[in-house]
Design a protein around this motif. Structure first.
Motif, short mmCIF file in Angstrom:
data_model
loop_
_atom_site.label_atom_id
_atom_site.label_comp_id
_atom_site.label_asym_id
_atom_site.label_seq_id
_atom_site.Cartn_x
_atom_site.Cartn_y
_atom_site.Cartn_z
N VAL A 276 0.82 -1.23 0.00
CA VAL A 276 0.00 0.00 0.00
C VAL A 276 0.85 1.27 0.00
N PRO A 277 1.79 1.46 0.94
CA PRO A 277 2.58 2.70 0.88
C PRO A 277 3.45 2.81 -0.36
N GLN A 280 1.17 4.09 -3.00
CA GLN A 280 0.88 5.51 -2.77
C GLN A 280 2.06 6.39 -3.19
N GLY A 283 1.87 7.16 -6.71
CA GLY A 283 0.70 7.92 -7.13
C GLY A 283 -0.59 7.14 -7.21
N ALA A 285 -3.59 5.73 -5.14
CA ALA A 285 -4.23 5.83 -3.83
C ALA A 285 -5.07 4.59 -3.54
N VAL A 286 -4.99 4.12 -2.30
CA VAL A 286 -5.84 3.01 -1.82
C VAL A 286 -6.73 3.57 -0.71
N ASP A 289 -7.82 4.92 -5.97
CA ASP A 289 -7.53 4.41 -7.31
C ASP A 289 -7.61 2.88 -7.39
N VAL A 305 -3.85 2.16 6.36
CA VAL A 305 -5.19 2.09 5.78
C VAL A 305 -5.73 0.72 6.17
N SER A 355 -10.03 -0.30 3.11
CA SER A 355 -9.23 -0.36 1.88
C SER A 355 -10.05 -0.61 0.62
#
Length: 363
Positions: A276-277, A280, A283, A285-286, A289, A305, A355
């Motif tokens: 996840v990070p 991010q 670019g 997003a969780v 996107d 998250v 999430s």
């Protein structure tokens, strides 16, 4: 004082003559010897026609009533062994469930670990049985979750009852006739796909670890995608296939930016937390996107998250496997006809968090 073998044999004969029948485990405890030693004594005496061996019990010859009548059986004092590849991840709760189930019956659970080295399975089994284990709960180190190239042979040769835990054998393999308890991971993957569909996602993917559960998760994912008429983005690399996560990150970024993927199932939640990070930072997003569901729910709720996750009923797997093994031991000790073998599959549940977007039902 330790008895000579001849003295031990005479003591066995005296006790069996007096009581008609005795469980092998109880007799071993009374004489202060290991179950393995006592089994050898009984086999010797049975070969001489001086006692009869009957489903884990010793019977005085000619005591047909003892053979026919049901005997009250207590599991207290019994030892069972459990062989697992690790006590991390799902196996921690499975072991706890098994330990609690047998402990409630006065039974001791002894653990053996293999570290995912398949040659250690038989070594650990021999060690546990030699130490007095009368039955085994076994999660063999079969890489794909099923035996190949005769990996099941030691299990079929095992002198005590065994129940497979979170493993199976395909139809036609001799180990398919063993009792087993496992999570229906295909169902869990299908539940995840259904949740994505309910949120309006039409093009999805799965990023999975190689290992014992990958085939089940993948088959359930593909079947649900087909059933629900969704589009699948194929070709995802196995998580950490190259020793890091970069291949998975590159794949997911391109899938979202160029191919319209909006949701992904990731096994396991440890991997999802790492991804996840990194997404991010690229670019993505969780859940903005990319909606994401993790598989296993060990630590998914602790992510920055909080991750929606598929949660296998780990403790219940251990409890039911232990209960099934205790049933088999009771049948043997009581001279009962064994009930049909069982293949139990437990359904995992969806735990909705942040999430995937939408409204979380669990923090």
């Amino acid at each position: 004082m330790r008895l000579h073998v001849d003295q031990r044999h005479e003591r066995v004969l005296a006790l069996v003559r007096e009581r008609g029948s005795l469980r092998v485990a109880d007799l071993a405890n009374e004489l202060g010897v290991s179950a393995v030693t006592l089994r050898r004594d009984v086999e010797t005496l049975a070969a001489q026609g001086r006692v009869q061996r009957l489903h884990g019990a010793v019977v005085w010859p000619g005591d047909t009533a003892a053979e026919e009548r049901p005997r009250p059986v207590s599991a207290e004092g019994t030892v069972i062994g459990m062989i697992v590849p690790t006590t991390n991840y799902i196996f921690a709760d499975i072991v706890r469930g098994a330990r609690e189930a047998v402990g409630a019956q006065g039974v001791r659970l002894v653990l053996g670990m293999t570290g995912y080295v398949d040659s250690e399975d038989a070594v650990q089994a021999e060690h546990l049985v030699a130490g007095g284990a009368e039955g085994l709960l076994v999660a063999p180190s079969w890489f794909g979750g099923v035996p190949v190239d005769g990996q099941e042979k030691w299990l079929l040769d095992c002198p005590v009852p065994a129940v497979l835990v979170e493993r199976s054998a395909p139809a036609g393999n001799p180990a398919a006739g063993l009792d087993r308890v496992r999570t229906d991971r295909a169902h869990g993957a299908a539940v995840a796909v259904g949740h994505f569909a309910s949120l309006g996602h039409r093009r999805i993917t799965a990023v999975l670890q190689e290992g014992p559960h990958a085939a089940q998760i993948s088959s359930g994912f593909l079947a649900a995608v087909t059933s629900l008429g969704l589009d699948i983005d194929a070709g995802a690399p196995s998580v950490r296939e190259h020793g890091d996560y970069e291949a998975s990150i590159d794949y997911l970024v391109e899938a979202v930016e160029r191919r319209g993927v909006t949701a992904a199932l990731v096994h396991s939640d440890e991997d999802a937390i790492v991804l996840v990070p990194k997404l991010q930072a690229r670019g993505i997003a969780v859940p903005g996107d990319l909606a994401l569901i993790a598989y296993d729910d060990e630590v998914a709720g602790l992510a920055d998250v909080p991750l929606t996750a598929i949660a296998p009923p780990k403790r219940s797997v251990g409890e039911l496997a232990a209960g099934l093994l205790l049933q088999r031991l009771a049948e043997r000790a009581g001279g009962q006809r064994p009930a049909p073998r069982q293949h139990l599959e437990l359904l995992p549940e969806l735990r909705v968090r942040s999430s995937c977007g939408g409204t979380p039902t669990e923090s």
